[in-house]
Design an enzyme around this catalytic site. Sequence first.
Site, PDB file in Angstrom:
ATOM      1  CG  ASN A 243      -2.210  -0.775   0.978  1.00 25.33           C
ATOM      2  OD1 ASN A 243      -2.654  -0.925  -0.161  1.00 25.33           O
ATOM      3  ND2 ASN A 243      -2.800  -1.284   2.042  1.00 25.33           N
ATOM      4  CG  HIS A 248      -4.572   2.773   0.144  1.00 28.18           C
ATOM      5  ND1 HIS A 248      -4.556   1.896   1.198  1.00 28.18           N
ATOM      6  CD2 HIS A 248      -3.946   3.902   0.594  1.00 28.18           C
ATOM      7  CE1 HIS A 248      -3.964   2.451   2.245  1.00 28.18           C
ATOM      8  NE2 HIS A 248      -3.583   3.683   1.905  1.00 28.18           N
ATOM      9  CD  GLU A 278      -2.843  -6.817   6.378  1.00 27.46           C
ATOM     10  OE1 GLU A 278      -1.813  -6.644   7.046  1.00 27.46           O
ATOM     11  OE2 GLU A 278      -3.785  -5.982   6.342  1.00 27.46           O
TER      12      GLU A 278
END
Length: 368
Positions: A243, A248, A278
């Site tokens: 990220n 993102h 995640e």
Amino acid sequence: MLLSVALFAYMSFVFVWHLFTIHFTSFAERFVSPEGAEVMSQVMQLNVAGWLVLILWGAALRRWRRHSVFYPAIFMSFFSIGFLLLGWTIGLYSPMTGMVLVGSPLVGFILFGFPRVAWNFAFTVLVVLLLAWLSVQGYSVHAIYFVKYPISQDLLSYYWIASTVAFMVPFITVVIILVALLLRRWAYREAQVRDQALHDPLTGLANRRELFVRFGNELARARRTEQPLGVCLMDLDHFKRINDTYGHGIGDEVLVRVAEVLRHCLRETDLVGRIGGEEFVLLLPDTELGGVESVIERCRASIERSPVTLEDGSPLLVSASFGVVIYENGEEISANELISRADEMLYRAKAAGRNRAEFWSGGAVAAC
């Protein structure tokens, strides 16, 4: 606007019936008064013209993609006035008047909400009662369209009976179709809301709420049948770095790709859900240690072989770590405790170098 079109067609049909009746049937000679025929023509012209105006107004609003708070109010008011005038002309006690009083609120409550329709319905009922009282007191002529009413103890006009049925059938058909379509639309929206409440919007996997409901059910079934249940907590390796480095948007692509891989690797009886960030949870019912090892390794290897392509065409390699626990032998343990054990094994897998699986039973499956 669709309702305006339907009512324009309906009023046009009644107008055509009226013109045909007074010019080409013996029914008019026996039952229709000249004054009533003139009033009926004026009422029908008003109805047809009014619905045509509402159609044009609705078409303009749709073309310009605008919304008017006045359109529904004027629609309902004109609907009440138009049918009240028609009912006063041919008789307030006709089946068609009752049909309108019953069918219209049913559709109206669904389309326009309760308050608006309730006020219009109350107004319509009061006007019907007032007109009926004026008719009984002799201040107003009941069913001005007729010299003598075509259905009584002494008279029975089959033409009028057939005409009444012809008036009612299209209206009832439209009401039934609209109610069916609206109920189907409600069912579709309810299914959408339910799906959104139970699934992760990004990946389409079960969300935390749905996952733990299913987890509880599977755990209860495993206790009852004394069958094993594999529970796996999976976490993508270095996802924060992905990220931070690529943004993102790429992170979301990674999550979607991993979700697709997991769906492909698992059986129909298995369940996978995203519980946040995640982190994913995999449930493998009726699966012993050997089978769980095989499934988890297949998932791990497939994720490793499924890179996400970056904008410059280069592959972004992804890997995942797994913490696994097997529920078996009817052990008295809660779902949260099983997740805690799996989390402990996940921590061990990350500490051991990531891209691997660790099992609570003491064994370890090294990365290929």
